[in-house]
Design a protein around this motif. Structure first.
Motif, PDB file in Angstrom:
ATOM      1  N   VAL A   1       2.627   9.673 -10.336  1.00 27.68           N
ATOM      2  CA  VAL A   1       1.832   9.688 -11.565  1.00 27.68           C
ATOM      3  C   VAL A   1       0.954  10.929 -11.622  1.00 27.68           C
ATOM      4  CG1 VAL A   1      -0.018   8.504 -12.811  1.00 27.68           C
ATOM      5  CG2 VAL A   1       1.892   7.183 -11.861  1.00 27.68           C
ATOM      6  N   GLU A   2       0.328  11.267 -10.502  1.00 30.48           N
ATOM      7  CA  GLU A   2      -0.543  12.443 -10.449  1.00 30.48           C
ATOM      8  C   GLU A   2       0.239  13.714 -10.782  1.00 30.48           C
ATOM      9  OE1 GLU A   2      -3.945  14.740  -9.973  1.00 30.48           O
ATOM     10  OE2 GLU A   2      -3.762  12.535 -10.064  1.00 30.48           O
TER      11      GLU A   2
ATOM     12  N   SER B   1       1.298   6.521  -6.930  1.00 33.14           N
ATOM     13  CA  SER B   1       0.118   7.302  -7.328  1.00 33.14           C
ATOM     14  C   SER B   1       0.413   8.793  -7.301  1.00 33.14           C
ATOM     15  CB  SER B   1      -1.062   6.993  -6.403  1.00 33.14           C
ATOM     16  OG  SER B   1      -1.451   5.639  -6.502  1.00 33.14           O
ATOM     17  N   ASP B   2       1.140   9.225  -6.296  1.00 41.72           N
ATOM     18  CA  ASP B   2       1.503  10.635  -6.201  1.00 41.72           C
ATOM     19  C   ASP B   2       2.411  11.041  -7.362  1.00 41.72           C
ATOM     20  OD1 ASP B   2       1.873  13.243  -4.673  1.00 41.72           O
ATOM     21  OD2 ASP B   2       3.936  12.526  -4.737  1.00 41.72           O
TER      22      ASP B   2
ATOM     23  N   ASP C   1      -3.592  -0.074 -13.814  1.00 39.01           N
ATOM     24  CA  ASP C   1      -4.761   0.808 -13.784  1.00 39.01           C
ATOM     25  C   ASP C   1      -4.355   2.284 -13.718  1.00 39.01           C
ATOM     26  OD1 ASP C   1      -6.465  -1.335 -13.926  1.00 39.01           O
ATOM     27  OD2 ASP C   1      -7.007  -1.323 -11.799  1.00 39.01           O
ATOM     28  N   LEU C   2      -3.124   2.551 -13.284  1.00 37.84           N
ATOM     29  CA  LEU C   2      -2.599   3.913 -13.277  1.00 37.84           C
ATOM     30  C   LEU C   2      -1.973   4.288 -14.619  1.00 37.84           C
ATOM     31  CD1 LEU C   2      -0.809   4.016  -9.785  1.00 37.84           C
ATOM     32  CD2 LEU C   2      -3.019   5.047 -10.383  1.00 37.84           C
TER      33      LEU C   2
ATOM     34  N   TYR D   1       2.204   1.839  -3.463  1.00 35.91           N
ATOM     35  CA  TYR D   1       1.120   2.304  -4.324  1.00 35.91           C
ATOM     36  C   TYR D   1       0.820   3.783  -4.079  1.00 35.91           C
ATOM     37  CZ  TYR D   1      -3.426   2.739  -6.548  1.00 35.91           C
ATOM     38  OH  TYR D   1      -4.463   3.161  -7.342  1.00 35.91           O
ATOM     39  N   ALA D   2       0.815   4.198  -2.831  1.00 38.05           N
ATOM     40  CA  ALA D   2       0.568   5.609  -2.527  1.00 38.05           C
ATOM     41  C   ALA D   2       1.678   6.490  -3.085  1.00 38.05           C
ATOM     42  CB  ALA D   2       0.451   5.802  -1.012  1.00 38.05           C
TER      43      ALA D   2
ATOM     44  N   ASP E   1       0.827  -1.206   0.000  1.00 33.06           N
ATOM     45  CA  ASP E   1       0.000   0.000   0.000  1.00 33.06           C
ATOM     46  C   ASP E   1       0.861   1.256   0.000  1.00 33.06           C
ATOM     47  OD1 ASP E   1      -2.272  -1.542  -0.012  1.00 33.06           O
ATOM     48  OD2 ASP E   1      -2.670  -1.319   2.141  1.00 33.06           O
TER      49      ASP E   1
ATOM     50  N   ARG F   1      -3.057  -2.935  -9.905  1.00 34.81           N
ATOM     51  CA  ARG F   1      -3.150  -1.622  -9.269  1.00 34.81           C
ATOM     52  C   ARG F   1      -2.323  -0.600 -10.052  1.00 34.81           C
ATOM     53  NH1 ARG F   1      -1.720  -2.237  -3.012  1.00 34.81           N
ATOM     54  NH2 ARG F   1      -3.094  -0.440  -2.761  1.00 34.81           N
ATOM     55  N   TYR F   2      -1.189  -1.044 -10.577  1.00 37.84           N
ATOM     56  CA  TYR F   2      -0.294  -0.125 -11.282  1.00 37.84           C
ATOM     57  C   TYR F   2      -0.662   0.011 -12.754  1.00 37.84           C
ATOM     58  CZ  TYR F   2       2.243  -0.525  -6.960  1.00 37.84           C
ATOM     59  OH  TYR F   2       2.567  -0.490  -5.628  1.00 37.84           O
TER      60      TYR F   2
ATOM     61  N   ARG G   1      -0.807   7.508 -20.760  1.00 35.13           N
ATOM     62  CA  ARG G   1      -1.106   8.070 -19.444  1.00 35.13           C
ATOM     63  C   ARG G   1      -1.808   9.404 -19.605  1.00 35.13           C
ATOM     64  NH1 ARG G   1       3.778   9.053 -16.150  1.00 35.13           N
ATOM     65  NH2 ARG G   1       4.880   9.332 -18.085  1.00 35.13           N
TER      66      ARG G   1
END
Length: 359
Positions: free
Chosen positions: A216-217, A213-214, A249-250, A209-210, A206, A246-247, A359
């Motif tokens: 990628v954002e 995610s940051d 999907d990003l 992933y966090a 997790d 999970r990745y 992306r």
């Protein structure tokens, strides 16, 4: 080598090759399924051991430098680069039509003394990192398709960031800074964060992933996540595919970058038969996930494995034994790539190497 087809009472029956032969099917099967099947190689046996080299040539479609591209080898003294090992790996790959994964840029281990023991401030260390990444990646621009730019950024048990040299001096944004430097040096290379212990749901998975995610954002140039997958026999993750998704999907790609399955000693024939299914299931998990582009085995044979030294009391982690003979694990990989006995279905789609997800 193809299977022989016989006609028996009017029915076509495929006679499958022996295990020693069917391993040679792996490169064609992997390419047909749209993935690379890779192996980590060491420079000395690659240069001097014909059997070692032959296994790589006959069974895989990509290579990763096991050690020679790590900082202590490629820049042992500040500003003095030793290209002999990396060149040997990259040249071997080019001669044999193999892709190359670069490993690794920033890691808390295998640092030269001048780096690990230096008195750094943020400005000076940032300059050294940028220089190192730029010099190495520009040399192999267009010849190395993917790089493990950041290796093991989380503490072993997670979920905290590892307090390594880069974190302590540059802060947590060292990851983004390094990825920007890498992308500038080779805009076409796939840039990875590579980590272990993320194959099963939990705090460390997790936390990564966090973090990702940051990035990628924020639009940081990150293209893939490497699942090291150093497994213990009997404890291979059953939700590897779910963690990979999970990745993807990003919009990222994923790879199994350092696969081995170590067995507690004494190793029995039954252990090796069960290990066959574990290798099969790891490849099947990759094939289940659109966006999984590579499965790399971490070592050519048990004779050259890191496992006995680092995990005493375990052994037999690779598809070839200490005498370079194929083990059932090799057939397990054939099973997955040819859809024989795998627990997971393969994805639909055209064969061939996948491109970077949008992306």
């Amino acid at each position: 080598m193809c299977a022989v087809v016989l006609t028996v009472t009017g029915v076509l029956v495929a006679v499958l090759p022996e295990p020693e032969q069917e391993g040679h099917l792996l490169p064609g099967l992997a390419r047909a399924r749209g993935i690379d099947l890779g192996v980590a190689v060491a420079v000395d046996p690659l240069a001097h051991d014909r059997r070692y080299r032959g296994i790589v040539e006959d069974h895989y479609t990509s290579v990763t430098a096991e050690n020679t591209m790590k900082w202590e080898h490629v820049q042992p003294e500040r500003g003095e680069f030793d290209w002999s090992g990396p060149d040997a790996v990259v040249d071997f790959a080019a001669e044999n039509g193999l892709n190359v994964r670069g490993h690794t840029m920033l890691w808390h281990n295998q640092q030269p003394d001048w780096l690990a023991g230096g008195d750094w401030d943020a400005e000076s260390l940032s300059a050294v990192v940028h220089e190192h990444v730029t010099t190495v990646m520009e040399r192999y621009r267009g010849r190395v398709s993917a790089w493990d730019v950041i290796n093991e950024p989380l503490e072993d048990g997670g979920p905290d960031m590892r307090r390594n040299l880069w974190y302590e001096v540059l802060g947590p944004d060292y990851i983004a800074q390094t990825l920007y430097s890498a992308h500038a040096a080779d805009p076409d290379a796939e840039l990875y964060i590579n980590e272990f212990g993320i194959e099963t749901a939990g705090p460390k998975a997790d936390a990564l992933y966090a973090l990702v995610s940051d990035l990628v954002e924020r639009g940081v140039p990150l293209h893939g996540i490497g699942f090291q997958s150093h497994f213990v026999h009997g404890n291979v993750s059953e939700d590897l595919a779910d963690q990979m998704r999970r990745y993807t999907d990003l919009g990222l790609e994923v790879a199994v970058t350092e696969l081995d399955v170590r067995i507690p000693e004494p190793v029995t024939d039954e252990d090796l038969r069960e290990q066959r299914g574990e290798y099969r299931d790891v490849l099947a998990a990759c094939l289940e996930v659109e966006g999984c582009v590579n499965v790399t085995v971490w070592g050519v044979t048990d004779a050259h494995s890191w496992i006995p030294e680092w995990f005493p009391g375990t052994d037999a982690a690779l598809p070839f034994d200490t005498a370079y003979r194929p083990k059932p694990a090799l057939s397990g990989m054939v099973d997955a790539l040819s859809r024989r006995g795998g627990r997971r279905p393969a994805p639909a789609g055209d064969p061939g190497r996948r491109t970077r997800p949008a992306r």
